[in-house]
Design an enzyme around this catalytic site. Structure first.
Site, short mmCIF file in Angstrom:
data_model
loop_
_atom_site.label_atom_id
_atom_site.label_comp_id
_atom_site.label_asym_id
_atom_site.label_seq_id
_atom_site.Cartn_x
_atom_site.Cartn_y
_atom_site.Cartn_z
N GLU A 70 0.81 -1.22 0.00
CA GLU A 70 0.00 0.00 0.00
C GLU A 70 0.84 1.27 0.00
OE1 GLU A 70 -3.08 0.61 3.01
OE2 GLU A 70 -3.81 2.23 1.75
N ASP A 89 -0.62 -5.07 3.03
CA ASP A 89 -1.16 -3.84 3.62
C ASP A 89 -0.60 -3.79 5.05
OD1 ASP A 89 -2.49 -1.61 4.41
OD2 ASP A 89 -4.47 -2.27 3.75
N ILE A 91 -0.92 -1.68 7.55
CA ILE A 91 -2.01 -1.48 8.51
C ILE A 91 -3.28 -1.30 7.69
CG2 ILE A 91 -3.00 -0.02 10.33
CD1 ILE A 91 -0.24 0.85 11.15
N ASP A 92 -4.18 -2.27 7.77
CA ASP A 92 -5.48 -2.08 7.14
C ASP A 92 -6.40 -1.56 8.24
OD1 ASP A 92 -7.49 -2.01 5.27
OD2 ASP A 92 -8.07 -4.10 5.61
N THR A 94 -6.51 1.96 8.79
CA THR A 94 -5.63 2.97 9.38
C THR A 94 -6.42 3.98 10.22
OG1 THR A 94 -4.06 2.73 7.58
CG2 THR A 94 -3.90 4.75 8.84
N ASP A 220 -6.14 -4.60 -0.06
CA ASP A 220 -7.26 -4.71 0.88
C ASP A 220 -8.01 -6.03 0.73
OD1 ASP A 220 -7.16 -2.06 2.14
OD2 ASP A 220 -7.66 -1.30 0.16
C1 LIP Z 1 -9.12 1.14 4.34
C2 LIP Z 1 -10.11 0.04 3.99
C3 LIP Z 1 -11.48 0.44 4.45
C4 LIP Z 1 -11.94 1.70 3.78
C5 LIP Z 1 -10.92 2.82 3.98
C6 LIP Z 1 -9.51 2.38 3.61
P1 LIP Z 1 -6.46 1.33 4.74
O1 LIP Z 1 -7.81 0.73 4.00
O2 LIP Z 1 -9.77 -1.15 4.60
O3 LIP Z 1 -12.39 -0.60 4.21
O4 LIP Z 1 -13.18 2.10 4.30
O5 LIP Z 1 -11.30 3.95 3.23
O6 LIP Z 1 -9.36 2.24 2.22
O7 LIP Z 1 -6.17 2.61 4.00
O8 LIP Z 1 -6.78 1.55 6.17
O9 LIP Z 1 -5.43 0.29 4.51
#
Ligand code: LIP
Length: 275
Positions: A70, A89, A91-92, A94, A220
């Site tokens: 990412e 990713d 941190i998913d 974030t 994601d």
């Molecule tokens: C997030 C996604 C989430 C979405 C956020 C963002 P990140 O990924 O997992 O579902 O609502 O807008 O894209 O940026 O935290 O890795």
């Protein structure tokens, strides 16, 4: 090939734990937050630090492999090739991480010959480690998991993301899609963490997840799409209803095809009403 995959998997699990310790130690402290696409698309120094640790160690161990991450992949996604490709990713979720909302995770996946063969999603805050290897089932903390048996959307808990409401030309369409799904499903949740929410479908506590939006990308959905399919569920392309192409992340993850198809149809009808 099996032997090599065992080596990749063991190493990836170890790395996931190292990365997750960084996430866990930082979740309740102060963070330096930067905006990417807007005040809803964020990155912290920890996203970058974890990605550096993970990709750095993978590159040192497997110098011929490719990487899609990412924070280090540019705006354009690279071509997915037959080569072993790690999709990361750091941190998913974030925004959840920044707020201390405990649904956040580290994600590591591996594609070989354009198929996902390893998927790892780890939430160290709630201590949930989701893992899958192609053909070998899906697990939560080493115990097998299965998707829910619910067949009708009216009995389904459905998660979705609403990010496209922030994009002018997608706003009305997104509102109409959400309206259609809210009216049909038993309940709606939006957790802001794509990979973990897909794992909640895999473990049978959520029946379906519609995920599409600005900032949502391959990392994601790649790892967790293997976890859902190994748990007996499906992940389809929202537009075509066919099996997901991880490089086109507009997905519906569901416990079965019936529920996935119903959502594809509802969204198609909603789009026709807007135009
Ligand atoms: C997030 C996604 C989430 C979405 C956020 C963002 P990140 O990924 O997992 O579902 O609502 O807008 O894209 O940026 O935290 O890795």
């Amino acid at each position: 090939a099996r032997y090599a995959e065992d080596v990749y998997y063991e190493f990836a699990i170890k790395l996931t734990h190292d990365a997750a310790q960084i996430l866990k130690a930082a979740i309740n402290g102060a963070k330096k937050v930067d905006e990417k696409l807007g005040n809803w698309d964020l990155v912290t120094e920890y996203d970058r630090k974890i990605e550096d640790v993970v990709i750095g160690q993978l590159k040192a161990k497997f110098p011929n492999h490719r990487f899609i991450g990412e924070e280090s992949t540019g705006k354009e996604l690279p071509e997915l090739t037959d080569d072993p490709t790690w999709i990361i990713d750091p941190i998913d979720g974030t925004t959840n991480f920044i707020h201390g909302f405990p649904h956040t995770c580290v994600v590591i996946g591996l594609s070989i010959k354009k198929e996902m063969v390893i998927g790892i999603v780890y939430n160290p805050v709630l201590e949930q480690l989701f893992t899958a290897r192609r053909g070998r089932g899906a697990f939560l903390n080493n115990k097998p998991i299965k998707v829910s048996n619910v067949q009708d959307l009216s009995k389904a808990l459905v998660c979705m993301e609403s990010g496209f409401i922030k994009v002018d030309h997608m706003r009305e369409k997104t509102i109409e899609r959400i309206r259609a799904i809210v009216l049909e499903a038993q309940g709606i949740r939006t957790l802001g963490v794509a990979a973990l929410t897909l794992c909640y479908v895999a473990m049978g506590i959520v029946e379906a997840y519609y995920i599409e939006g600005p900032g949502i990308s391959t990392w994601d959905i790649a790892a967790a799409s293997l976890i859902i399919s190994e748990a007996g569920g499906v992940v389809v392309d929202r537009e075509t209803g066919e099996k997901i192409n991880i490089m086109k992340p507009r997905a519906i993850g569901a416990c079965n095809e019936k529920i996935a198809n119903k959502l594809v149809e509802l969204i198609r009808e909603a789009d026709q009403r807007v135009k």
